[in-house]
Design a protein around this motif. Structure first.
Motif, PDB file in Angstrom:
ATOM      1  N   LYS A  63       0.840  -1.209   0.000  1.00  0.00           N
ATOM      2  CA  LYS A  63       0.000   0.000   0.000  1.00  0.00           C
ATOM      3  C   LYS A  63       0.868   1.248   0.000  1.00  0.00           C
ATOM      4  CE  LYS A  63      -2.017   1.515   3.677  1.00  0.00           C
ATOM      5  NZ  LYS A  63      -2.797   1.949   4.815  1.00  0.00           N
ATOM      6  N   ASN A  64       1.969   1.235   0.725  1.00  0.00           N
ATOM      7  CA  ASN A  64       2.878   2.370   0.761  1.00  0.00           C
ATOM      8  C   ASN A  64       3.389   2.697  -0.647  1.00  0.00           C
ATOM      9  OD1 ASN A  64       4.422   4.361   2.322  1.00  0.00           O
ATOM     10  ND2 ASN A  64       6.185   3.166   1.637  1.00  0.00           N
ATOM     11  N   VAL A  65       3.685   1.663  -1.421  1.00  0.00           N
ATOM     12  CA  VAL A  65       4.118   1.868  -2.805  1.00  0.00           C
ATOM     13  C   VAL A  65       2.968   2.450  -3.630  1.00  0.00           C
ATOM     14  CG1 VAL A  65       4.957   0.740  -4.914  1.00  0.00           C
ATOM     15  CG2 VAL A  65       5.882   0.066  -2.672  1.00  0.00           C
ATOM     16  N   LEU A  67       0.761   4.356  -2.707  1.00  0.00           N
ATOM     17  CA  LEU A  67       0.591   5.766  -2.332  1.00  0.00           C
ATOM     18  C   LEU A  67       1.787   6.633  -2.738  1.00  0.00           C
ATOM     19  CD1 LEU A  67      -0.987   5.188   1.183  1.00  0.00           C
ATOM     20  CD2 LEU A  67      -2.143   6.110  -0.841  1.00  0.00           C
ATOM     21  N   GLY A  68       2.725   6.045  -3.461  1.00  0.00           N
ATOM     22  CA  GLY A  68       3.865   6.815  -3.956  1.00  0.00           C
ATOM     23  C   GLY A  68       5.123   6.684  -3.128  1.00  0.00           C
ATOM     24  N   GLY A  69       5.077   5.868  -2.096  1.00  0.00           N
ATOM     25  CA  GLY A  69       6.238   5.687  -1.233  1.00  0.00           C
ATOM     26  C   GLY A  69       7.163   4.605  -1.738  1.00  0.00           C
ATOM     27  N   SER A  70       8.160   4.312  -0.937  1.00  0.00           N
ATOM     28  CA  SER A  70       9.146   3.290  -1.293  1.00  0.00           C
ATOM     29  C   SER A  70       8.711   1.919  -0.776  1.00  0.00           C
ATOM     30  CB  SER A  70      10.508   3.667  -0.711  1.00  0.00           C
ATOM     31  OG  SER A  70      10.429   3.773   0.689  1.00  0.00           O
ATOM     32  N   LEU A  71       9.358   0.904  -1.304  1.00  0.00           N
ATOM     33  CA  LEU A  71       9.123  -0.465  -0.854  1.00  0.00           C
ATOM     34  C   LEU A  71      10.079  -0.745   0.301  1.00  0.00           C
ATOM     35  CD1 LEU A  71       7.608  -3.142  -1.301  1.00  0.00           C
ATOM     36  CD2 LEU A  71       9.457  -3.800  -2.861  1.00  0.00           C
ATOM     37  N   ASP A  72       9.563  -0.663   1.516  1.00  0.00           N
ATOM     38  CA  ASP A  72      10.389  -0.772   2.716  1.00  0.00           C
ATOM     39  C   ASP A  72      10.298  -2.126   3.407  1.00  0.00           C
ATOM     40  OD1 ASP A  72      11.118   1.911   2.330  1.00  0.00           O
ATOM     41  OD2 ASP A  72       9.366   2.594   3.464  1.00  0.00           O
ATOM     42  N   ILE A  73       9.378  -2.977   2.981  1.00  0.00           N
ATOM     43  CA  ILE A  73       9.205  -4.271   3.636  1.00  0.00           C
ATOM     44  C   ILE A  73      10.281  -5.241   3.172  1.00  0.00           C
ATOM     45  CG2 ILE A  73       6.750  -4.025   4.125  1.00  0.00           C
ATOM     46  CD1 ILE A  73       6.168  -5.599   1.556  1.00  0.00           C
ATOM     47  N   ARG A  74      10.615  -6.169   4.057  1.00  0.00           N
ATOM     48  CA  ARG A  74      11.617  -7.190   3.759  1.00  0.00           C
ATOM     49  C   ARG A  74      11.108  -8.523   4.295  1.00  0.00           C
ATOM     50  NH1 ARG A  74      12.624  -3.649   1.071  1.00  0.00           N
ATOM     51  NH2 ARG A  74      14.461  -2.335   0.953  1.00  0.00           N
ATOM     52  N   ASP A  75      11.263  -9.563   3.475  1.00  0.00           N
ATOM     53  CA  ASP A  75      10.809 -10.891   3.876  1.00  0.00           C
ATOM     54  C   ASP A  75      11.376 -11.309   5.228  1.00  0.00           C
ATOM     55  OD1 ASP A  75       9.404 -11.050   1.490  1.00  0.00           O
ATOM     56  OD2 ASP A  75      10.854 -12.373   0.516  1.00  0.00           O
ATOM     57  N   LEU A 116      -1.450  -0.590 -13.685  1.00  0.00           N
ATOM     58  CA  LEU A 116      -1.603  -2.006 -13.366  1.00  0.00           C
ATOM     59  C   LEU A 116      -0.609  -2.868 -14.141  1.00  0.00           C
ATOM     60  CD1 LEU A 116      -3.464  -3.772 -11.600  1.00  0.00           C
ATOM     61  CD2 LEU A 116      -4.923  -4.034 -13.590  1.00  0.00           C
ATOM     62  N   ASN A 117      -0.317  -2.472 -15.358  1.00  0.00           N
ATOM     63  CA  ASN A 117       0.586  -3.245 -16.215  1.00  0.00           C
ATOM     64  C   ASN A 117       2.025  -2.746 -16.188  1.00  0.00           C
ATOM     65  OD1 ASN A 117      -1.309  -5.175 -17.271  1.00  0.00           O
ATOM     66  ND2 ASN A 117      -2.267  -3.433 -18.275  1.00  0.00           N
ATOM     67  N   SER A 118       2.311  -1.742 -15.369  1.00  0.00           N
ATOM     68  CA  SER A 118       3.675  -1.219 -15.272  1.00  0.00           C
ATOM     69  C   SER A 118       4.462  -1.975 -14.208  1.00  0.00           C
ATOM     70  CB  SER A 118       3.655   0.279 -14.978  1.00  0.00           C
ATOM     71  OG  SER A 118       3.155   0.533 -13.678  1.00  0.00           O
ATOM     72  N   ASN A 119       5.774  -1.812 -14.232  1.00  0.00           N
ATOM     73  CA  ASN A 119       6.646  -2.481 -13.262  1.00  0.00           C
ATOM     74  C   ASN A 119       6.372  -1.977 -11.854  1.00  0.00           C
ATOM     75  OD1 ASN A 119       7.993  -4.076 -15.115  1.00  0.00           O
ATOM     76  ND2 ASN A 119       9.555  -2.537 -15.491  1.00  0.00           N
ATOM     77  N   PHE A 120       6.348  -2.902 -10.926  1.00  0.00           N
ATOM     78  CA  PHE A 120       6.180  -2.603  -9.509  1.00  0.00           C
ATOM     79  C   PHE A 120       7.561  -2.347  -8.917  1.00  0.00           C
ATOM     80  CE2 PHE A 120       5.890  -3.919  -5.038  1.00  0.00           C
ATOM     81  CZ  PHE A 120       4.801  -3.185  -4.627  1.00  0.00           C
ATOM     82  N   VAL A 121       7.870  -1.109  -8.641  1.00  0.00           N
ATOM     83  CA  VAL A 121       9.129  -0.661  -8.046  1.00  0.00           C
ATOM     84  C   VAL A 121      10.337  -0.942  -8.945  1.00  0.00           C
ATOM     85  CG1 VAL A 121      10.651  -0.750  -6.026  1.00  0.00           C
ATOM     86  CG2 VAL A 121       8.191  -0.938  -5.719  1.00  0.00           C
ATOM     87  N   ASP A 122      10.543  -2.183  -9.306  1.00  0.00           N
ATOM     88  CA  ASP A 122      11.689  -2.600 -10.102  1.00  0.00           C
ATOM     89  C   ASP A 122      11.218  -3.736 -11.015  1.00  0.00           C
ATOM     90  OD1 ASP A 122      14.109  -4.071 -10.888  1.00  0.00           O
ATOM     91  OD2 ASP A 122      15.141  -2.893  -9.364  1.00  0.00           O
ATOM     92  N   THR A 127       4.948  -6.812 -12.523  1.00  0.00           N
ATOM     93  CA  THR A 127       3.996  -5.702 -12.642  1.00  0.00           C
ATOM     94  C   THR A 127       3.185  -5.513 -11.366  1.00  0.00           C
ATOM     95  OG1 THR A 127       2.254  -7.146 -13.482  1.00  0.00           O
ATOM     96  CG2 THR A 127       3.736  -6.138 -15.134  1.00  0.00           C
ATOM     97  N   TYR A 128       2.493  -4.398 -11.304  1.00  0.00           N
ATOM     98  CA  TYR A 128       1.544  -4.171 -10.216  1.00  0.00           C
ATOM     99  C   TYR A 128       0.517  -5.291 -10.206  1.00  0.00           C
ATOM    100  CZ  TYR A 128       3.136   0.477  -8.850  1.00  0.00           C
ATOM    101  OH  TYR A 128       3.867   1.524  -8.353  1.00  0.00           O
ATOM    102  N   PHE A 129       0.015  -5.663 -11.391  1.00  0.00           N
ATOM    103  CA  PHE A 129      -0.967  -6.753 -11.474  1.00  0.00           C
ATOM    104  C   PHE A 129      -0.426  -8.014 -10.818  1.00  0.00           C
ATOM    105  CE2 PHE A 129      -2.681 -10.567 -13.298  1.00  0.00           C
ATOM    106  CZ  PHE A 129      -4.048 -10.351 -13.304  1.00  0.00           C
ATOM    107  N   ARG A 130       0.789  -8.388 -11.175  1.00  0.00           N
ATOM    108  CA  ARG A 130       1.383  -9.610 -10.632  1.00  0.00           C
ATOM    109  C   ARG A 130       1.501  -9.550  -9.111  1.00  0.00           C
ATOM    110  NH1 ARG A 130       7.040 -11.895 -10.171  1.00  0.00           N
ATOM    111  NH2 ARG A 130       6.744 -14.122 -10.369  1.00  0.00           N
ATOM    112  N   ASN A 131       1.888  -8.410  -8.579  1.00  0.00           N
ATOM    113  CA  ASN A 131       2.037  -8.265  -7.134  1.00  0.00           C
ATOM    114  C   ASN A 131       0.702  -8.277  -6.406  1.00  0.00           C
ATOM    115  OD1 ASN A 131       4.986  -7.627  -6.060  1.00  0.00           O
ATOM    116  ND2 ASN A 131       4.812  -7.047  -8.207  1.00  0.00           N
ATOM    117  N   ILE A 132      -0.317  -7.690  -7.002  1.00  0.00           N
ATOM    118  CA  ILE A 132      -1.654  -7.725  -6.396  1.00  0.00           C
ATOM    119  C   ILE A 132      -2.183  -9.149  -6.404  1.00  0.00           C
ATOM    120  CG2 ILE A 132      -4.046  -6.967  -6.650  1.00  0.00           C
ATOM    121  CD1 ILE A 132      -2.783  -4.330  -7.912  1.00  0.00           C
ATOM    122  N   ASP A 133      -2.034  -9.822  -7.532  1.00  0.00           N
ATOM    123  CA  ASP A 133      -2.478 -11.207  -7.641  1.00  0.00           C
ATOM    124  C   ASP A 133      -1.737 -12.086  -6.636  1.00  0.00           C
ATOM    125  OD1 ASP A 133      -4.172 -13.109  -9.042  1.00  0.00           O
ATOM    126  OD2 ASP A 133      -2.330 -13.898  -9.959  1.00  0.00           O
TER     127      ASP A 133
END
Length: 161
Positions: A63-65, A67-75, A116-122, A127-133
């Motif tokens: 959700k942070n991403v 909203l325009g933020g960075s991807l701060d979570i780590r497995d 939705l079809n663009s790259n998610f962060v990197d 894609t955003y779609f792939r990450n949501i799915d």
């Protein structure tokens, strides 16, 4: 119905209000569950509380991403949470989980097809779609664990009587 609305509805189904795939959802399984039960350890399995916080961790991070933020979570940190040691803290967590999940779904629904079809962060994350799915599938995986742990706890309670 566009792809974004379909994804948002699928996400809501697993977290907030659906029964089509698993005949239940996180909200149904967690609301009314005593915090002590949510923290009860069965063998070497994660607790219901930890699994719930784990899913919330990913929802908030993605959700942070959105909203325009960075991807701060780590497995490596996705299971590191302090025990929720009171009914009030458990209820606070659940209310935050539901509110953040609804906001997540709304953000999905309002996404453009291009986004939705663009790259998610990197590019390596897809894609955003792939990450949501993946978030939806990941949630169903842990929902299944929660349902099984609740059954194991209930069976252990019945056996001890």
């Amino acid at each position: 119905m566009n792809t974004q609305s379909k994804l948002a509805n699928r996400f809501r189904e697993v977290i907030l209000d659906g029964t089509w795939i698993a005949n239940t959802n996180f909200k149904n399984e967690l609301n009314g569950l005593d915090f002590k039960v949510a923290n009860t350890k069965i063998q070497n399995l994660n607790t219901i509380s930890i699994l719930s916080q784990h899913i919330h961790y990913y929802i908030n991070g993605i959700k942070n991403v959105f909203l325009g933020g960075s991807l701060d979570i780590r497995d490596k940190y996705s299971f590191d949470f302090p025990e929720i040691d009171s009914r009030e803290k458990w209820e606070f967590f659940l209310n935050k989980f539901w509110a953040d999940s609804e906001e997540f779904a709304e953000l999905i629904a309002s996404m453009t097809e291009e986004k939705l079809n663009s790259n998610f962060v990197d590019e390596k994350y897809g894609t955003y779609f792939r990450n949501i799915d993946a978030m939806i599938e990941h949630s169903y995986y842990h929902l299944g664990q929660i349902v099984l742990i609740k059954k194991m706890l209930k069976n252990a309670e019945v056996s001890s009587k």
